[in-house]
Motif scaffolding. Sequence first.
Motif, PDB file in Angstrom:
ATOM      1  N   GLU A   1      -1.923   0.760  -8.656  1.00  0.00           N
ATOM      2  CA  GLU A   1      -1.949  -0.653  -8.264  1.00  0.00           C
ATOM      3  C   GLU A   1      -1.494  -1.545  -9.415  1.00  0.00           C
ATOM      4  OE1 GLU A   1      -5.947  -1.255  -6.910  1.00  0.00           O
ATOM      5  OE2 GLU A   1      -5.533  -0.400  -4.926  1.00  0.00           O
TER       6      GLU A   1
ATOM      7  N   GLN B   1       0.827  -1.209   0.000  1.00  0.00           N
ATOM      8  CA  GLN B   1       0.000   0.000   0.000  1.00  0.00           C
ATOM      9  C   GLN B   1       0.863   1.262   0.000  1.00  0.00           C
ATOM     10  OE1 GLN B   1      -3.162  -0.148  -0.703  1.00  0.00           O
ATOM     11  NE2 GLN B   1      -3.246   2.069  -0.776  1.00  0.00           N
TER      12      GLN B   1
ATOM     13  N   VAL C   1       2.060   1.777  -3.494  1.00  0.00           N
ATOM     14  CA  VAL C   1       1.005   2.372  -4.321  1.00  0.00           C
ATOM     15  C   VAL C   1       0.913   3.871  -4.038  1.00  0.00           C
ATOM     16  CG1 VAL C   1      -1.491   2.442  -4.722  1.00  0.00           C
ATOM     17  CG2 VAL C   1      -0.307   0.240  -4.574  1.00  0.00           C
TER      18      VAL C   1
END
Length: 145
Positions: A139, A121, A124
């Motif tokens: 993503e 995460q 990203v």
Amino acid sequence: MFGFKIGVVVVVLAALLAVAILVVVVAAIRAGARPSTSLGWRSPGLPPPISADLQNRVRALLAEGRKARAVQLVREETGISPREGKSVVDAIAAGRPLPGDPSPADLASRARELKASGHTQQAVMLVRDETGMGQKEAEAFINAL
């Protein structure tokens, strides 16, 4: 009567605070309050931020054949040395990445490291912050690494 005394104390404290702020401002103005030659935002080895607006103005000056003025403009707005200013202007003129700007390969390497350490995460978010991609695009980029 007691409420009146508290109100007076509050007013006196506010006045003292205002006077203290005024004294600091006046002292800063009298001292010159100008940045030194080593600007506070500069860290050793890190280039100054070069805004898109500044890059466009440099390109316009280069189109007019005014390279020396372009270097001077970059130096005035960033506080960098003549050598750094010339290298920034040369990079803009040649269409190369600016000195010190992370290249897409550097971004991919950093994102790959985050993904490998289990921080997908954050990888990203890094890609989104540095490229302006949307969530799904970032993503997909991370999944392709």
